[in-house]
Scaffold this motif. Structure first.
Motif, PDB file in Angstrom:
ATOM      1  N   LEU A  71       0.807  -1.214   0.000  1.00 12.53           N
ATOM      2  CA  LEU A  71       0.000   0.000   0.000  1.00 12.53           C
ATOM      3  C   LEU A  71       0.846   1.272   0.000  1.00 12.53           C
ATOM      4  O   LEU A  71       0.451   2.285  -0.559  1.00 12.53           O
ATOM      5  CB  LEU A  71      -0.937   0.001   1.216  1.00 12.53           C
ATOM      6  N   ALA A  72       1.993   1.219   0.644  1.00 13.79           N
ATOM      7  CA  ALA A  72       2.838   2.412   0.749  1.00 13.79           C
ATOM      8  C   ALA A  72       3.869   2.488  -0.372  1.00 13.79           C
ATOM      9  O   ALA A  72       4.719   3.374  -0.360  1.00 13.79           O
ATOM     10  CB  ALA A  72       3.541   2.422   2.104  1.00 13.79           C
ATOM     11  N   LEU A  73       3.783   1.600  -1.333  1.00 17.83           N
ATOM     12  CA  LEU A  73       4.740   1.571  -2.420  1.00 17.83           C
ATOM     13  C   LEU A  73       4.689   2.898  -3.176  1.00 17.83           C
ATOM     14  O   LEU A  73       3.657   3.293  -3.694  1.00 17.83           O
ATOM     15  CB  LEU A  73       4.396   0.414  -3.354  1.00 17.83           C
ATOM     16  N   ASP A  74       5.801   3.578  -3.206  1.00 19.54           N
ATOM     17  CA  ASP A  74       5.858   4.875  -3.869  1.00 19.54           C
ATOM     18  C   ASP A  74       6.973   4.832  -4.906  1.00 19.54           C
ATOM     19  O   ASP A  74       8.111   5.183  -4.633  1.00 19.54           O
ATOM     20  CB  ASP A  74       6.100   5.984  -2.848  1.00 19.54           C
ATOM     21  N   LEU A  75       6.629   4.350  -6.060  1.00 17.70           N
ATOM     22  CA  LEU A  75       7.567   4.255  -7.177  1.00 17.70           C
ATOM     23  C   LEU A  75       7.002   5.051  -8.349  1.00 17.70           C
ATOM     24  O   LEU A  75       5.788   5.223  -8.454  1.00 17.70           O
ATOM     25  CB  LEU A  75       7.685   2.790  -7.646  1.00 17.70           C
ATOM     26  N   PRO A  76       7.860   5.502  -9.248  1.00 20.26           N
ATOM     27  CA  PRO A  76       7.333   6.156 -10.448  1.00 20.26           C
ATOM     28  C   PRO A  76       6.335   5.264 -11.197  1.00 20.26           C
ATOM     29  O   PRO A  76       5.342   5.756 -11.738  1.00 20.26           O
ATOM     30  CB  PRO A  76       8.587   6.412 -11.288  1.00 20.26           C
ATOM     31  N   ALA A  77       6.569   3.950 -11.186  1.00 23.28           N
ATOM     32  CA  ALA A  77       5.667   3.031 -11.882  1.00 23.28           C
ATOM     33  C   ALA A  77       4.257   3.085 -11.295  1.00 23.28           C
ATOM     34  O   ALA A  77       3.266   2.979 -12.031  1.00 23.28           O
ATOM     35  CB  ALA A  77       6.207   1.606 -11.815  1.00 23.28           C
ATOM     36  N   VAL A  78       4.148   3.265  -9.997  1.00 27.52           N
ATOM     37  CA  VAL A  78       2.829   3.364  -9.360  1.00 27.52           C
ATOM     38  C   VAL A  78       2.105   4.600  -9.885  1.00 27.52           C
ATOM     39  O   VAL A  78       0.915   4.559 -10.203  1.00 27.52           O
ATOM     40  CB  VAL A  78       2.955   3.410  -7.822  1.00 27.52           C
ATOM     41  N   ALA A  95       5.379  -0.890 -16.383  1.00 28.20           N
ATOM     42  CA  ALA A  95       5.113  -0.312 -15.059  1.00 28.20           C
ATOM     43  C   ALA A  95       4.559  -1.390 -14.129  1.00 28.20           C
ATOM     44  O   ALA A  95       4.952  -1.480 -12.963  1.00 28.20           O
ATOM     45  CB  ALA A  95       4.143   0.861 -15.171  1.00 28.20           C
ATOM     46  N   TYR A  96       3.644  -2.212 -14.640  1.00 29.20           N
ATOM     47  CA  TYR A  96       3.130  -3.324 -13.838  1.00 29.20           C
ATOM     48  C   TYR A  96       4.264  -4.261 -13.423  1.00 29.20           C
ATOM     49  O   TYR A  96       4.313  -4.721 -12.288  1.00 29.20           O
ATOM     50  CB  TYR A  96       2.078  -4.129 -14.610  1.00 29.20           C
ATOM     51  N   ALA A  97       5.173  -4.537 -14.342  1.00 27.98           N
ATOM     52  CA  ALA A  97       6.295  -5.433 -14.043  1.00 27.98           C
ATOM     53  C   ALA A  97       7.185  -4.840 -12.949  1.00 27.98           C
ATOM     54  O   ALA A  97       7.654  -5.558 -12.062  1.00 27.98           O
ATOM     55  CB  ALA A  97       7.103  -5.701 -15.305  1.00 27.98           C
ATOM     56  N   GLN A  98       7.399  -3.533 -12.981  1.00 29.49           N
ATOM     57  CA  GLN A  98       8.205  -2.878 -11.945  1.00 29.49           C
ATOM     58  C   GLN A  98       7.519  -2.954 -10.576  1.00 29.49           C
ATOM     59  O   GLN A  98       8.168  -3.183  -9.556  1.00 29.49           O
ATOM     60  CB  GLN A  98       8.473  -1.424 -12.315  1.00 29.49           C
ATOM     61  N   ILE A  99       6.217  -2.786 -10.581  1.00 26.84           N
ATOM     62  CA  ILE A  99       5.460  -2.882  -9.322  1.00 26.84           C
ATOM     63  C   ILE A  99       5.512  -4.309  -8.788  1.00 26.84           C
ATOM     64  O   ILE A  99       5.753  -4.533  -7.600  1.00 26.84           O
ATOM     65  CB  ILE A  99       4.003  -2.414  -9.528  1.00 26.84           C
ATOM     66  N   ALA A 100       5.302  -5.282  -9.658  1.00 26.50           N
ATOM     67  CA  ALA A 100       5.352  -6.687  -9.239  1.00 26.50           C
ATOM     68  C   ALA A 100       6.729  -7.034  -8.689  1.00 26.50           C
ATOM     69  O   ALA A 100       6.846  -7.742  -7.683  1.00 26.50           O
ATOM     70  CB  ALA A 100       4.992  -7.603 -10.409  1.00 26.50           C
ATOM     71  N   ALA A 101       7.791  -6.524  -9.304  1.00 25.63           N
ATOM     72  CA  ALA A 101       9.150  -6.777  -8.813  1.00 25.63           C
ATOM     73  C   ALA A 101       9.350  -6.173  -7.428  1.00 25.63           C
ATOM     74  O   ALA A 101       9.964  -6.792  -6.546  1.00 25.63           O
ATOM     75  CB  ALA A 101      10.174  -6.213  -9.793  1.00 25.63           C
ATOM     76  N   ALA A 102       8.804  -4.987  -7.212  1.00 27.31           N
ATOM     77  CA  ALA A 102       8.928  -4.348  -5.891  1.00 27.31           C
ATOM     78  C   ALA A 102       8.142  -5.136  -4.843  1.00 27.31           C
ATOM     79  O   ALA A 102       8.571  -5.291  -3.706  1.00 27.31           O
ATOM     80  CB  ALA A 102       8.429  -2.905  -5.955  1.00 27.31           C
ATOM     81  N   TRP A 103       6.958  -5.650  -5.241  1.00 28.38           N
ATOM     82  CA  TRP A 103       6.183  -6.473  -4.307  1.00 28.38           C
ATOM     83  C   TRP A 103       6.953  -7.723  -3.922  1.00 28.38           C
ATOM     84  O   TRP A 103       7.002  -8.096  -2.757  1.00 28.38           O
ATOM     85  CB  TRP A 103       4.855  -6.873  -4.926  1.00 28.38           C
ATOM     86  N   MET A 104       7.540  -8.382  -4.920  1.00 36.34           N
ATOM     87  CA  MET A 104       8.290  -9.605  -4.628  1.00 36.34           C
ATOM     88  C   MET A 104       9.478  -9.315  -3.728  1.00 36.34           C
ATOM     89  O   MET A 104       9.780 -10.082  -2.828  1.00 36.34           O
ATOM     90  CB  MET A 104       8.715 -10.290  -5.919  1.00 36.34           C
ATOM     91  N   LYS A 105      10.120  -8.177  -3.939  1.00 37.98           N
ATOM     92  CA  LYS A 105      11.240  -7.788  -3.089  1.00 37.98           C
ATOM     93  C   LYS A 105      10.764  -7.568  -1.652  1.00 37.98           C
ATOM     94  O   LYS A 105      11.496  -7.850  -0.701  1.00 37.98           O
ATOM     95  CB  LYS A 105      11.889  -6.515  -3.637  1.00 37.98           C
ATOM     96  N   ALA A 106       9.528  -7.098  -1.498  1.00 38.29           N
ATOM     97  CA  ALA A 106       8.963  -6.887  -0.162  1.00 38.29           C
ATOM     98  C   ALA A 106       8.406  -8.175   0.438  1.00 38.29           C
ATOM     99  O   ALA A 106       7.906  -8.172   1.552  1.00 38.29           O
ATOM    100  CB  ALA A 106       7.842  -5.821  -0.230  1.00 38.29           C
ATOM    101  N   GLY A 107       8.474  -9.272  -0.321  1.00 38.74           N
ATOM    102  CA  GLY A 107       7.982 -10.543   0.192  1.00 38.74           C
ATOM    103  C   GLY A 107       6.542 -10.821  -0.130  1.00 38.74           C
ATOM    104  O   GLY A 107       5.902 -11.696   0.441  1.00 38.74           O
ATOM    105  N   VAL A 108       5.979 -10.052  -1.062  1.00 33.26           N
ATOM    106  CA  VAL A 108       4.583 -10.232  -1.450  1.00 33.26           C
ATOM    107  C   VAL A 108       4.548 -10.699  -2.888  1.00 33.26           C
ATOM    108  O   VAL A 108       5.188 -10.126  -3.754  1.00 33.26           O
ATOM    109  CB  VAL A 108       3.818  -8.890  -1.350  1.00 33.26           C
ATOM    110  N   THR A 109       3.817 -11.774  -3.145  1.00 29.08           N
ATOM    111  CA  THR A 109       3.714 -12.253  -4.516  1.00 29.08           C
ATOM    112  C   THR A 109       2.415 -11.748  -5.102  1.00 29.08           C
ATOM    113  O   THR A 109       1.360 -11.995  -4.534  1.00 29.08           O
ATOM    114  CB  THR A 109       3.705 -13.781  -4.584  1.00 29.08           C
ATOM    115  N   PRO A 110       2.501 -11.023  -6.203  1.00 22.40           N
ATOM    116  CA  PRO A 110       1.258 -10.508  -6.820  1.00 22.40           C
ATOM    117  C   PRO A 110       0.441 -11.614  -7.461  1.00 22.40           C
ATOM    118  O   PRO A 110       0.929 -12.671  -7.736  1.00 22.40           O
ATOM    119  CB  PRO A 110       1.760  -9.519  -7.861  1.00 22.40           C
TER     120      PRO A 110
END
Length: 110
Positions: A71-78, A95-110
């Motif tokens: 929820l707090a993800l603040d990336l240009p892709a968002v 942009a979706y791929a960048q968000i998914a990569a950030a989620w996976m890095k945070a331990g969340v699988t989209p």
């Protein structure tokens, strides 16, 4: 039978005040996990609710950690995806791929 939206990501804008409330809840849960005085009632509630859904208080905190990370993800892709959706255009798949990569890095699988 396949779930209607299985495999699809959803974007749900969350008002800042709701994110702040979740952050406050997270802080209280973390205080409870640290065993601070005055949090015993919260621990009992977490044990009861966690037992009902098959989670421990620690795993509930981990789930909330992950939810806040998304929820707090603040990336240009968002911002790119959000603006495209507001304009009723198809967002850039990169942009979706960048968000998914950030989620996976945070331990969340989209």
């Amino acid at each position: 039978m396949r779930e209607p939206d299985a495999g699809r990501e959803r974007i749900l804008p969350v008002p800042v005040y709701q994110l702040q409330v979740l952050t406050s809840v997270h802080a209280e849960l973390a205080r409870d996990g640290d065993g601070e005085p005055g949090t015993e009632g919260l621990r009992d509630l977490l044990l009861f609710y966690g037992g009902y859904i098959g989670q421990t208080p620690d795993s509930l905190l981990t789930l909330l950690d992950r939810a806040l990370a998304v929820l707090a993800l603040d990336l240009p892709a968002v911002h790119i995806v959000t603006l495209a959706l507001l304009a009723r255009r198809t967002p850039d798949p990169d942009a979706y791929a960048q968000i998914a990569a950030a989620w996976m890095k945070a331990g969340v699988t989209p």
